[in-house]
Design a protein around this motif. Structure first.
Motif, short mmCIF file in Angstrom:
data_model
loop_
_atom_site.label_atom_id
_atom_site.label_comp_id
_atom_site.label_asym_id
_atom_site.label_seq_id
_atom_site.Cartn_x
_atom_site.Cartn_y
_atom_site.Cartn_z
N ARG A 140 1.03 -1.31 -0.02
CA ARG A 140 -0.25 0.00 0.35
C ARG A 140 1.02 1.26 0.29
O ARG A 140 0.66 2.51 -0.43
N ARG A 185 7.91 -7.01 -5.57
CA ARG A 185 7.77 -7.82 -4.66
C ARG A 185 9.37 -8.52 -4.43
O ARG A 185 9.86 -8.31 -3.02
N ARG A 200 0.46 -12.72 1.79
CA ARG A 200 -0.55 -13.48 0.68
C ARG A 200 0.30 -14.34 0.51
O ARG A 200 -0.04 -15.75 0.26
N ASP A 201 1.88 -13.93 0.73
CA ASP A 201 2.56 -15.23 0.18
C ASP A 201 4.09 -15.07 2.00
O ASP A 201 5.39 -15.54 1.49
N ARG A 236 -9.94 -8.56 -6.41
CA ARG A 236 -8.09 -8.45 -5.90
C ARG A 236 -8.21 -9.62 -5.46
O ARG A 236 -7.42 -9.79 -6.00
N ARG A 260 -2.60 -14.11 -10.13
CA ARG A 260 -0.94 -13.33 -10.92
C ARG A 260 0.00 -14.07 -11.18
O ARG A 260 0.65 -15.68 -10.02
O1 DC Z 1 -3.50 -7.36 3.25
P1 DC Z 1 -3.16 -5.86 2.29
O2 DC Z 1 -5.06 -5.99 2.34
O3 DC Z 1 -3.47 -4.78 3.09
O4 DC Z 1 -2.55 -5.75 1.24
C1 DC Z 1 -3.21 -4.70 -0.14
C2 DC Z 1 -2.71 -5.69 -1.31
O5 DC Z 1 -0.78 -6.08 -0.91
C3 DC Z 1 -3.01 -7.19 -1.78
O6 DC Z 1 -3.47 -6.96 -2.93
C4 DC Z 1 -2.41 -7.57 -1.89
C5 DC Z 1 -1.21 -7.13 -1.61
N1 DC Z 1 0.01 -8.00 -0.72
C6 DC Z 1 0.69 -8.68 -1.70
O7 DC Z 1 0.82 -9.04 -2.70
N2 DC Z 1 1.57 -9.98 -1.11
C7 DC Z 1 1.60 -9.27 0.75
N3 DC Z 1 2.85 -10.25 1.44
C8 DC Z 1 0.57 -8.31 1.34
C9 DC Z 1 -0.19 -8.45 0.39
#
Ligand code: DC
Length: 239
Positions: A41, A111, A132-133, A182, A189
């Motif tokens: 973000r 990333r 997420r990962d 989202r 992806r």
């Molecule tokens: O958890 P969040 O809603 O604050 O995450 C914002 C965006 O960042 C979400 O679309 C996915 C991405 N994100 C990511 O790709 N890998 C992460 N480790 C954390 C978030």
């Protein structure tokens, strides 16, 4: 990797309750909390500040390597994102920044730029990272891996309530459609798509309250303390 205290990885889709779960867990255990989504973000917000389009991959990747992102403990101990030393923790929660974060997080260069920050924040253990990962890419050797799920409708309801609690207006239908798009973007992806690690415990929280989810993770931490082995490797799939 011999850590005296575990790395706890919590992954899952938008609005599933990762942040709240991670915050309560970190408080209960006295661990550091790392909200990795805040970093993505932060890149999206920094781009907007500088007038860089979220579609301009090259400029966004350059920016992600240059901008100073930091997670500083706030008054209540919860980490707050700073960009170039300025607290932006509230602004990054705006719905348009959510869309931008999803966009910029699909760029491999972004990333890569954020990987080192995340690893350095968690390296010594005693940390709860949510994203997420985390269990698949950032800390594949995390001692405890949880993948939280919940229906899109329930997640939209929770996110709307959260925004209202922060004094922002919330249109539930709009939030639901944003969550769906989202989810699609995050899980399709090619780089680090949203998916559970093979050894993650998968927990469906649609009809579980926060206490039940936290209790479940604490149980995983206890089992990893006593066996010294990763909590998820023998853990059940719940839900
Ligand atoms: O958890 P969040 O809603 O604050 O995450 C914002 C965006 O960042 C979400 O679309 C996915 C991405 N994100 C990511 O790709 N890998 C992460 N480790 C954390 C978030």
């Amino acid at each position: 990797m011999n850590r005296t205290r575990p790395v706890i990885a919590i992954d899952g889709p938008a609005g599933v309750g990762k942040s709240t779960t991670a915050r309560v867990l970190a408080q209960r255990l006295g661990y550091v909390l790392v909200d990795t989504g805040a970093l993505y973000r932060g890149v999206a917000l920094a781009a907007r500040d500088r007038g860089i389009s979220w579609d301009d991959e090259e400029a966004i990747v350059t920016l992600s390597g240059e901008v100073a992102l930091s997670l500083e403990p706030g008054a209540d101990g919860t980490p707050r994102l700073t960009i170039d030393g300025v607290d932006r923790a509230d602004e990054i929660r705006r719905p348009e920044i959510s869309a931008g974060a999803s966009r910029v997080s699909a760029y491999p260069g972004v990333r890569r730029a954020l990987l080192d920050i995340q690893r350095s924040l968690g390296r010594d253990g005693g940390v709860v990272l949510e994203g997420r990962d985390i269990g698949t890419v950032v800390f594949p050797d995390a001692e405890v891996k949880l993948f939280l799920t919940a229906s899109a409708e329930e997640r939209a309801r929770r996110r709307a309530r959260d925004l209202q609690d922060r004094g922002m207006t919330a249109d539930k239908n709009q939030i639901l459609s944003q969550i769906r798009s989202r989810d699609k973007a995050d899980s399709t992806r090619p780089i680090a798509p949203l998916r559970p690690a093979e050894d993650a415990v998968i927990l469906d929280s649609t009809s579980l309250d926060l206490d039940a989810v936290v209790e479940h993770v604490l149980e995983l931490v206890r089992s990893c303390d006593s066996s010294g082995s990763p909590g998820g490797s023998t853990g059940p799939t719940v839900g």
